[in-house]
Write an enzyme that holds these catalytic residues in place. Sequence first.
Site, PDB file in Angstrom:
ATOM      1  N   LYS A 191       0.810  -1.212   0.000  1.00 30.97           N
ATOM      2  CA  LYS A 191       0.000   0.000   0.000  1.00 30.97           C
ATOM      3  C   LYS A 191       0.845   1.265   0.000  1.00 30.97           C
ATOM      4  CE  LYS A 191      -4.351  -1.927   1.459  1.00 30.97           C
ATOM      5  NZ  LYS A 191      -5.479  -1.924   2.400  1.00 30.97           N
ATOM      6  N   ARG A 202      -3.264 -10.013   5.071  1.00 31.31           N
ATOM      7  CA  ARG A 202      -3.687 -10.165   3.676  1.00 31.31           C
ATOM      8  C   ARG A 202      -2.578  -9.634   2.786  1.00 31.31           C
ATOM      9  NH1 ARG A 202      -6.337  -7.051  -0.254  1.00 31.31           N
ATOM     10  NH2 ARG A 202      -7.804  -8.215  -1.572  1.00 31.31           N
TER      11      ARG A 202
END
Length: 282
Positions: A217, A257
Amino acid sequence: MSVQPPEPSRCRVMGILNVTPDSFSDGGRYLDHAAAVAHGLRLREQGADIVDVGGESTRPGSERVDAATESERVLPVVRELAEAGVPVSVDTTRAEVAAATARAGAAMINDVSGGLADPEMAGAIADSGLPWILMHWRGHSRDMNSLAVYEDVVGEVRAELSGRVEAALAAGVPEGSILLDPGLGFAKKAEHDWLLLRRLDTFLGMGFPVLVGASRKRFLGSVLSDSDGTPRPAAGRDVATAAISTLAADRGAWGVRVHDVSGTTDALKVAAAWRNGGEIRG
């Protein structure tokens, strides 16, 4: 599938399988059905406890696809992976897709909207009996950046997640079927993501298993910027992701995740060996 919090040495690894043309890191690589199934099987072989299949990109600024397109992308993949014995979660905000994939063999629903995007979702989950990941969310991808306004990000995210839990319980979803995700990168700036991670104990203290989704991210790209300030591209953030995963596991996260399952699995094994004095457990 049990969703009870495991020992820290058994933090679950959820492998990401985007069956989309436009996901921020790997869009288009697995849009083909055969390629998607092959990658899902590969993630399982690399150590993924769960393969998370998504048919709609949630990257900032992305536009929605219709339910028919999303279902067409994910249903055959979910069905084939489930038939091969792979535990599958489905990354969707639509009750229609959740119900269809549950019938196709999905073991869990991962809803990035926490039930806010579709008022029918809670009922669909209650009917399916599947575990439900409620992520913190304030709006769809096209709007999320403008919604990253907080006075107390940790307190506000906790309160908003509590509201989603209450709504789920009121709809008949069993308490033991609920998991939480603080929603890193969703209506969050980098400083918000770091504060949420530093205060992960706040979310663990809510009494539900917690999933951490930091993989590749933007906030990792920022901290890894070049000397001229250029953020590290998504493909170069896997080591940083593994670092976040080991720290989250050490603090008691139920799962992480990730895109890079093999690297994350290795990192978690080393962290567990460190913690257990070299004794291999589970």
